[in-house]
Write a protein that holds these residues in place. Structure first.
Motif, mmCIF file in Angstrom:
data_model
loop_
_atom_site.group_PDB
_atom_site.id
_atom_site.type_symbol
_atom_site.label_atom_id
_atom_site.label_comp_id
_atom_site.label_asym_id
_atom_site.label_seq_id
_atom_site.Cartn_x
_atom_site.Cartn_y
_atom_site.Cartn_z
ATOM 1 N N GLU A 1 0.695 -1.167 0.172
ATOM 2 C CA GLU A 1 -0.099 -0.118 -0.035
ATOM 3 C C GLU A 1 0.903 1.264 0.092
ATOM 4 O OE1 GLU A 1 -0.377 -0.236 4.914
ATOM 5 O OE2 GLU A 1 -2.321 -0.106 3.569
ATOM 6 N N PHE A 2 1.916 1.384 -0.235
ATOM 7 C CA PHE A 2 3.074 2.209 -0.099
ATOM 8 C C PHE A 2 3.741 2.374 -1.233
ATOM 9 C CE2 PHE A 2 5.727 3.986 3.488
ATOM 10 C CZ PHE A 2 5.947 5.087 2.819
ATOM 11 N N PRO A 3 3.118 3.241 -2.489
ATOM 12 C CA PRO A 3 3.583 3.285 -3.906
ATOM 13 C C PRO A 3 4.921 4.237 -3.907
ATOM 14 C CG PRO A 3 1.731 4.929 -3.577
ATOM 15 C CD PRO A 3 1.818 4.135 -2.382
ATOM 16 N N GLU A 4 5.210 5.191 -3.029
ATOM 17 C CA GLU A 4 6.400 5.683 -3.215
ATOM 18 C C GLU A 4 7.712 4.881 -2.875
ATOM 19 O OE1 GLU A 4 3.280 8.763 -2.912
ATOM 20 O OE2 GLU A 4 3.932 7.009 -1.595
ATOM 21 N N LEU A 5 7.347 4.079 -1.776
ATOM 22 C CA LEU A 5 8.302 3.109 -1.339
ATOM 23 C C LEU A 5 8.839 2.009 -2.311
ATOM 24 C CD1 LEU A 5 10.022 2.278 1.306
ATOM 25 C CD2 LEU A 5 8.237 0.848 1.926
ATOM 26 N N GLN A 6 7.728 1.617 -3.066
ATOM 27 C CA GLN A 6 7.864 0.633 -4.122
ATOM 28 C C GLN A 6 8.906 1.341 -5.283
ATOM 29 O OE1 GLN A 6 7.096 -2.229 -3.979
ATOM 30 N NE2 GLN A 6 5.608 -1.848 -2.017
ATOM 31 N N LYS A 7 8.508 2.647 -5.801
ATOM 32 C CA LYS A 7 9.493 3.204 -6.594
ATOM 33 C C LYS A 7 10.925 3.408 -5.929
ATOM 34 C CE LYS A 7 5.789 6.025 -8.478
ATOM 35 N NZ LYS A 7 5.132 7.231 -8.935
ATOM 36 N N ILE A 8 10.977 3.624 -4.678
ATOM 37 C CA ILE A 8 12.307 3.897 -4.006
ATOM 38 C C ILE A 8 13.086 2.466 -4.138
ATOM 39 C CG2 ILE A 8 13.726 3.911 -1.870
ATOM 40 C CD1 ILE A 8 11.580 6.026 -1.069
ATOM 41 N N ARG A 9 12.487 1.255 -4.006
ATOM 42 C CA ARG A 9 12.919 -0.040 -4.211
ATOM 43 C C ARG A 9 13.266 -0.229 -5.595
ATOM 44 N NH1 ARG A 9 9.303 -5.598 -3.978
ATOM 45 N NH2 ARG A 9 11.058 -7.082 -4.594
ATOM 46 N N GLN A 10 12.479 0.320 -6.662
ATOM 47 C CA GLN A 10 13.185 -0.030 -7.967
ATOM 48 C C GLN A 10 14.363 1.005 -8.347
ATOM 49 O OE1 GLN A 10 9.616 1.274 -10.343
ATOM 50 N NE2 GLN A 10 8.411 -0.410 -9.544
ATOM 51 N N MET A 11 14.565 1.988 -7.654
ATOM 52 C CA MET A 11 15.674 2.817 -7.819
ATOM 53 C C MET A 11 16.987 2.386 -7.270
ATOM 54 S SD MET A 11 14.308 6.730 -8.137
ATOM 55 C CE MET A 11 15.972 7.233 -8.750
ATOM 56 N N LEU A 12 16.670 1.902 -6.039
ATOM 57 C CA LEU A 12 17.719 1.249 -5.393
ATOM 58 C C LEU A 12 18.363 -0.153 -5.890
ATOM 59 C CD1 LEU A 12 16.744 1.814 -1.645
ATOM 60 C CD2 LEU A 12 18.361 3.170 -3.097
ATOM 61 N N THR A 13 17.299 -0.942 -6.287
ATOM 62 C CA THR A 13 17.487 -1.999 -7.259
ATOM 63 C C THR A 13 18.458 -2.017 -8.636
ATOM 64 O OG1 THR A 13 15.832 -3.125 -6.327
ATOM 65 C CG2 THR A 13 16.652 -4.223 -8.075
ATOM 66 N N SER A 14 17.982 -0.828 -9.278
ATOM 67 C CA SER A 14 18.641 -0.379 -10.564
ATOM 68 C C SER A 14 20.085 0.046 -10.248
ATOM 69 C CB SER A 14 17.771 0.817 -11.126
ATOM 70 O OG SER A 14 18.607 1.177 -12.298
ATOM 71 N N ARG A 15 20.022 0.662 -9.043
ATOM 72 C CA ARG A 15 21.704 1.172 -8.832
ATOM 73 C C ARG A 15 22.441 0.325 -8.400
ATOM 74 N NH1 ARG A 15 25.301 3.054 -9.149
ATOM 75 N NH2 ARG A 15 26.505 4.735 -8.300
ATOM 76 N N PHE A 16 21.956 -0.918 -7.278
ATOM 77 C CA PHE A 16 22.806 -1.591 -6.859
ATOM 78 C C PHE A 16 22.926 -3.093 -7.253
ATOM 79 C CE2 PHE A 16 22.464 1.864 -3.548
ATOM 80 C CZ PHE A 16 23.476 2.361 -3.592
ATOM 81 N N GLY A 17 22.008 -3.275 -8.288
ATOM 82 C CA GLY A 17 21.801 -4.710 -8.805
ATOM 83 C C GLY A 17 20.716 -5.377 -8.108
ATOM 84 N N LYS A 18 20.253 -6.440 -8.911
ATOM 85 C CA LYS A 18 19.237 -7.214 -8.284
ATOM 86 C C LYS A 18 19.736 -8.244 -7.076
ATOM 87 C CE LYS A 18 16.484 -7.330 -12.559
ATOM 88 N NZ LYS A 18 16.026 -8.309 -13.689
ATOM 89 N N ASP A 19 20.887 -8.638 -7.357
ATOM 90 C CA ASP A 19 21.449 -9.811 -6.348
ATOM 91 C C ASP A 19 21.594 -8.963 -4.854
ATOM 92 O OD1 ASP A 19 21.858 -11.678 -8.327
ATOM 93 O OD2 ASP A 19 24.140 -11.009 -8.602
ATOM 94 N N PHE A 20 21.832 -7.605 -5.073
ATOM 95 C CA PHE A 20 21.562 -6.789 -3.676
ATOM 96 C C PHE A 20 20.273 -6.922 -2.861
ATOM 97 C CE2 PHE A 20 21.269 -3.273 -0.980
ATOM 98 C CZ PHE A 20 22.389 -3.169 -0.379
ATOM 99 N N ALA A 21 19.391 -6.611 -4.136
ATOM 100 C CA ALA A 21 17.916 -6.513 -3.524
ATOM 101 C C ALA A 21 17.499 -8.049 -3.064
ATOM 102 C CB ALA A 21 17.078 -5.852 -4.815
ATOM 103 N N ASN A 22 17.791 -8.874 -3.887
ATOM 104 C CA ASN A 22 17.197 -10.126 -3.722
ATOM 105 C C ASN A 22 17.600 -10.769 -2.484
ATOM 106 O OD1 ASN A 22 15.632 -10.513 -5.966
ATOM 107 N ND2 ASN A 22 17.262 -11.371 -7.131
ATOM 108 N N CYS A 23 18.839 -10.371 -1.993
ATOM 109 C CA CYS A 23 19.728 -10.732 -0.480
ATOM 110 C C CYS A 23 18.710 -10.003 0.221
ATOM 111 C CB CYS A 23 20.914 -10.186 -0.714
ATOM 112 S SG CYS A 23 22.008 -10.588 0.685
ATOM 113 N N ALA A 24 18.249 -8.756 0.366
ATOM 114 C CA ALA A 24 17.499 -8.283 1.060
ATOM 115 C C ALA A 24 16.087 -8.881 1.320
ATOM 116 C CB ALA A 24 17.359 -6.713 1.079
ATOM 117 N N VAL A 25 15.561 -9.174 0.215
ATOM 118 C CA VAL A 25 14.042 -9.405 0.176
ATOM 119 C C VAL A 25 14.155 -10.984 0.830
ATOM 120 C CG1 VAL A 25 12.131 -10.133 -0.998
ATOM 121 C CG2 VAL A 25 13.553 -7.987 -1.738
#
Length: 295
Positions: free
Chosen positions: A118-142
């Protein structure tokens, strides 16, 4: 030189966009926290009413909603703090690798975004951070892998699991103390007993296949014991044959006796077999004992 400048300007543009998203997320958090606070107040009012009516078991169930809403309020507070960190340390985002000072905040924001639809701004932040530091970094957190640096507290606050009984009792006791109600719910409370009974039933279901197997083993053992007894009754084949012969001879004698008995009964019931009585043969007896025909 021009390409480097364009790249640098593009990077700065992304950082500026990320900062704006973080500010918008903080504003969104204020709205979401107000909504959650209203829900939490309603749930707490229900608990208080149930306690006043003496329905302490139902209050223990209802207090779960209070805990969940409070957890979300705490999680939103942590998300707001991490957004503030992004705004204050935005310069560190220029590096290709995530700076150690931002790892916990960025990992926690990516994880929180996966739990807050329910948090659209947070979803966009996640997309930008994933694009910046890579999918492996994001998947590690998720996926909460080792060394993901996600704050364990935010993981606990955003957990979908039912709160432990100890936590529910603690919160319920706190609410009860505020309104001057004494709780009788302890380790032997009906709700607790019901939960323990459920656990016992689950364990029994898990053991049912084993019990069935044991029953089959018992039946097989009984069959085996009967065969062993039969073997022990006769020492050898000759003894078994002799016993069988005796049984057959006894059966034949019983059959002959039954036949003789049947014949005897049939003779007694048939008057014509031996000529019947004298009166039935049409003669009468004289005084001297001689027989004269009857006309």
């Amino acid at each position: 030189m021009g390409r480097k400048l364009d790249a640098l300007l593009g990077r700065n543009s992304n950082i500026s966009k990320l900062k704006n998203l973080a500010k918008m997320a903080i504003s969104r958090i204020s709205i979401l926290k107000n909504q959650r606070q209203v829900r939490c107040s309603h749930a707490q009012s229900d608990v208080i009413e149930l306690l006043k009516l003496g329905h302490q078991e139902r209050a223990l169930l209802r207090v779960e909603h209070v805990i969940k809403e409070q957890n979300m309020l705490d999680a939103f507070g942590m998300i707001g703090n991490y957004c503030d960190l992004l705004i204050e340390r935005a310069v560190l985002l220029e590096n290709k690798e995530c700076h150690d000072e931002l790892k916990e905040g960025i990992s926690s924001l990516i994880f929180a975004a996966s739990r807050c639809g329910e948090f659209p701004e947070l979803q966009k932040i996640r997309q930008m951070l994933t694009s910046r530091f890579g999918k492996d970094f994001a998947n590690c957190a998720v996926e909460l892998r080792n060394k993901c640096r996600v704050n364990p507290k935010i993981v606990q606050k955003l957990s979908a699991r039912q709160p432990h009984l100890e936590i529910r009792l603690k919160v319920l006791k706190g609410i009860a103390s505020e309104i001057g109600v004494t709780l009788y719910l302890e380790e032997d409370a009906p709700v607790i007993a019901a939960e323990e009974k459920l656990d016992v039933n689950q364990k029994q279901k898990q053991l049912e296949p084993k019990k069935s197997a044991n029953l089959e083993e018992i039946i097989e053992d009984e069959k085996l014991s009967e065969s062993v007894k039969a073997r022990k009754k006769y020492r050898d084949a000759a003894a078994a044959a002799q016993e069988a012969f005796k049984a057959a001879e006894y059966a034949a004698a019983a059959a002959r006796a039954a036949v003789e008995l049947s014949r005897s009964e049939s003779r007694d019931n048939d008057p014509d077999e031996y000529g019947g009585s004298a009166h039935q043969q049409g003669t009468i007896s004289d005084s001297d004992g001689s027989m004269t025909p009857k006309f």
